[in-house]
Design a protein around this motif. Structure first.
Motif, PDB file in Angstrom:
ATOM      1  N   ILE A  79       0.951  -0.930  -0.288  1.00 16.94           N
ATOM      2  CA  ILE A  79       0.311   0.324  -0.025  1.00 16.94           C
ATOM      3  C   ILE A  79       0.719   1.336   0.036  1.00 16.94           C
ATOM      4  CG2 ILE A  79      -1.976  -1.048   0.862  1.00 16.94           C
ATOM      5  CD1 ILE A  79      -1.235   0.049   3.940  1.00 16.94           C
ATOM      6  N   LYS A  80       2.482   1.493   0.013  1.00 16.57           N
ATOM      7  CA  LYS A  80       3.353   2.073   0.183  1.00 16.57           C
ATOM      8  C   LYS A  80       2.641   3.257  -1.453  1.00 16.57           C
ATOM      9  CE  LYS A  80       7.253   0.608   1.763  1.00 16.57           C
ATOM     10  NZ  LYS A  80       8.247   0.504   1.249  1.00 16.57           N
ATOM     11  N   PRO A  81       3.229   2.597  -2.223  1.00 15.48           N
ATOM     12  CA  PRO A  81       2.342   4.130  -2.877  1.00 15.48           C
ATOM     13  C   PRO A  81       1.322   4.422  -3.280  1.00 15.48           C
ATOM     14  CG  PRO A  81       2.644   1.927  -4.030  1.00 15.48           C
ATOM     15  CD  PRO A  81       2.626   1.950  -2.573  1.00 15.48           C
ATOM     16  N   ARG A  82       0.067   3.928  -2.754  1.00 17.19           N
ATOM     17  CA  ARG A  82      -1.199   4.493  -3.071  1.00 17.19           C
ATOM     18  C   ARG A  82      -1.412   5.586  -2.104  1.00 17.19           C
ATOM     19  NH1 ARG A  82      -5.011   7.104  -3.658  1.00 17.19           N
ATOM     20  NH2 ARG A  82      -6.240   6.942  -1.974  1.00 17.19           N
ATOM     21  N   HIS A 163       4.468  11.099 -10.488  1.00 16.70           N
ATOM     22  CA  HIS A 163       2.510  10.440  -9.899  1.00 16.70           C
ATOM     23  C   HIS A 163       2.607   9.745 -11.199  1.00 16.70           C
ATOM     24  CE1 HIS A 163       0.644  15.586 -10.291  1.00 16.70           C
ATOM     25  NE2 HIS A 163       1.549  14.390  -8.602  1.00 16.70           N
ATOM     26  N   ARG A 164       3.716   9.407 -12.184  1.00 17.45           N
ATOM     27  CA  ARG A 164       3.842   8.815 -12.914  1.00 17.45           C
ATOM     28  C   ARG A 164       4.417   7.112 -12.890  1.00 17.45           C
ATOM     29  NH1 ARG A 164       6.981   8.870 -17.169  1.00 17.45           N
ATOM     30  NH2 ARG A 164       7.141  10.650 -16.860  1.00 17.45           N
ATOM     31  N   TRP A 169       4.177   2.039  -9.748  1.00 19.81           N
ATOM     32  CA  TRP A 169       5.192   1.582  -8.681  1.00 19.81           C
ATOM     33  C   TRP A 169       3.847   0.250  -7.781  1.00 19.81           C
ATOM     34  CZ3 TRP A 169       6.766   3.994  -3.885  1.00 19.81           C
ATOM     35  CH2 TRP A 169       7.766   3.183  -2.633  1.00 19.81           C
ATOM     36  N   LYS A 170       2.119   1.490  -8.106  1.00 17.88           N
ATOM     37  CA  LYS A 170       1.359   0.561  -7.516  1.00 17.88           C
ATOM     38  C   LYS A 170       1.061  -0.674  -8.490  1.00 17.88           C
ATOM     39  CE  LYS A 170      -2.500   2.321  -7.318  1.00 17.88           C
ATOM     40  NZ  LYS A 170      -4.250   3.059  -6.792  1.00 17.88           N
ATOM     41  N   VAL A 187       8.019  -7.492  -3.158  1.00 17.26           N
ATOM     42  CA  VAL A 187       6.805  -6.753  -2.120  1.00 17.26           C
ATOM     43  C   VAL A 187       7.591  -5.767  -3.330  1.00 17.26           C
ATOM     44  CG1 VAL A 187       7.186  -7.952  -0.243  1.00 17.26           C
ATOM     45  CG2 VAL A 187       8.681  -6.281  -0.258  1.00 17.26           C
ATOM     46  N   ASP A 188       7.491  -4.441  -2.532  1.00 18.38           N
ATOM     47  CA  ASP A 188       7.070  -3.433  -4.007  1.00 18.38           C
ATOM     48  C   ASP A 188       8.977  -3.398  -3.768  1.00 18.38           C
ATOM     49  OD1 ASP A 188       8.596  -3.296  -0.717  1.00 18.38           O
ATOM     50  OD2 ASP A 188       7.991  -0.771  -0.422  1.00 18.38           O
ATOM     51  N   GLN A 189      10.324  -3.701  -3.770  1.00 23.00           N
ATOM     52  CA  GLN A 189      11.026  -3.527  -3.577  1.00 23.00           C
ATOM     53  C   GLN A 189      12.097  -3.420  -5.349  1.00 23.00           C
ATOM     54  OE1 GLN A 189      13.296  -2.305   0.661  1.00 23.00           O
ATOM     55  NE2 GLN A 189      14.268  -4.400  -0.319  1.00 23.00           N
TER      56      GLN A 189
END
Length: 322
Positions: A79-82, A163-164, A169-170, A187-189
Motif C-alpha cells: 500500500i506504500k505507493p497508494r 505521479h507516473r 509502482w502501485k 514486495v515493493d522493492q
C-alpha cells in the motif's frame, strides 16, 4: 507543504512512535502521519502518536481484498505507493518522505527535502561500495535478489514524473507484491530497480548518513562529534534503519547479516542500547500483543477453506461483518 509518513499495524506502533518523536526533534514544524495497516481499537490512544493516524481503509476501499491476497508484510509494503498517491493528489503535499517505522532520525532532513527541489523521485541504495567475496552475508548478490534500493526510505515531489512513478509502482505492488524471490518478485522493492531507467528524474542519493543499516555496515562507521553521530568521520547520520531489531536481543540481526556482531562494532553499541530503551519506553510490550485485524482476516479465510464442507457462516466474514 512537506510531510513524512510511515505505515504499520498496531503491533508496530512503538517503533512508529520512536520514529515520530525523532522526526519532531529535528523537523518540528513538519507533519508526521502514520497510515495504519489495521483497524483502530479502543485499547490504544492514537492521539499522541502522530499528527494523524489514518486507517488504510479510509483511503483504500479494496483493502480487505488485498488483505486476503497478501500476508501482513506484503500488505504493509503493497500500500506504500497508494499512500503516496493520496498525499500528492488528495492532501496536495509538495514533497513526501516515506520512512519505515523501525527508523530513527538523528539530524534534520533538510538535504532530502532540498534534493526534491531538483529530483522527482529520491532513492537510497542498499550499498555504495563493493563487498568482499568471503562467504559472509550480506553479499553483493543479496541485493540482486532483494532490490538494489532499500524502500524503507523513498522521497517524491508533487510533479508529473512522480505521479507516473507511483502509478507504475502501485500496479506492481497490487498485482504481484509477493515475497517470491525465486520468481524475481520481492514486495515493493524489486520493481524499483528499474525506476532510474524508466523515470529520468529519479535521483540516487549519495549520502552515507542516509539509511545506514545492518546491510551496509562494511562501508559505514559511526563516531561522535560534539554529541552528534557522524558517519565515516565525514557526514552527519541522518537516519538509522534498525531492520529486524529484537528488543533486549543485544545483537545485530545475524540470522540475515552475519558480517559483524555487535561486540565487533563498539561504534554501534550505544546506538543500539539507546534504541532498545526507547522502544521499551514507547510501549513496545503493550503494542506487541495486538495482531493485525488483516492478519486475522486472512487466517480465518484460510481456516474456512480447510473446513469448506462444514456448515456455518464463514469466520473471515464474521471478523468484519459480525
Amino acid at each position: 507543504m512537506q510531510v513524512a509518513f510511515t505505515i504499520c499495524s498496531n503491533n508496530y506502533l512503538a517503533q512508529a512512535k520512536v520514529l515520530g518523536m525523532s522526526l519532531k526533534e529535528h523537523q518540528p514544524d513538519d507533519p508526521f502521519y502514520i497510515f495504519l495497516c489495521d483497524e483502530k481499537i479502543p485499547e490504544i490512544d492514537y492521539s499522541s502518536l502522530a499528527d494523524a493516524v489514518i486507517p488504510i481503509a479510509d483511503i483504500e476501499p479494496a483493502i480487505q481484498q488485498l488483505a486476503l491476497k497478501y500476508n501482513i508484510i506484503e500488505l504493509n509494503t503493497c500500500i506504500k505507493p497508494r499512500v503516496i498517491e493520496y498525499l500528492l493528489h488528495e492532501r496536495h503535499m509538495h514533497k513526501v518522505l516515506y520512512l519505515d517505522p523501525d527508523i530513527q532520525v538523528f539530524s534534520p532532513l533538510t538535504i532530502l527535502y532540498e534534493a526534491l527541489d531538483r529530483a522527482d523521485i529520491l532513492l537510497t541504495p542498499h550499498i555504495y561500495t563493493p563487498i568482499p567475496i568471503d562467504g559472509k552475508t550480506p553479499a553483493e548478490h543479496t541485493f540482486l535478489n532483494y532490490g538494489i534500493y532499500n524502500l524503507g526510505f523513498a522521497g517524491v515531489s508533487n510533479r508529473e514524473t512522480a505521479h507516473r512513478f507511483t502509478s507504475w509502482w502501485k500496479a506492481h505492488t497490487y498485482k504481484e507484491g509477493f515475497i517470491a524471490v525465486e520468481k524475481g518478485i520481492f514486495v515493493d522493492q524489486l520493481p524499483v530497480n528499474h525506476a532510474p531507467l524508466f523515470f529520468n528524474t529519479a535521483h540516487i542519493l549519495q549520502h552515507r548518513g542516509a539509511n545506514m543499516a545492518p546491510w551496509n555496515l562494511h562501508e559505514r562507521y559511526l563516531s561522535l562529534q560534539q554529541g552528534k553521530y557522524v558517519v565515516n568521520e565525514n557526514e552527519a547520520l541522518l537516519f538509522y534503519h534498525f531492520s529486524s531489531f529484537r528488543v533486549d536481543g543485544n545483537e545485530l540481526p545475524l540470522h540475515y547479516y552475519n558480517r559483524f556482531t555487535l561486540a565487533a562494532r563498539p561504534d554501534l553499541q550505544p546506538l543500539y542500547t539507546a534504541y532498545n530503551e526507547a522502544l521499551k519506553a514507547a510501549g513496545h510490550a503493550f503494542y506487541q500483543q495486538f495482531e493485525s485485524r488483516y492478519s486475522l482476516l486472512r487466517k480465518a479465510r484460510t481456516e474456512d477453506m480447510k473446513n469448506a464442507r462444514k456448515p456455518g457462516r464463514k469466520l473471515w466474514k464474521k471478523l468484519f461483518h459480525g
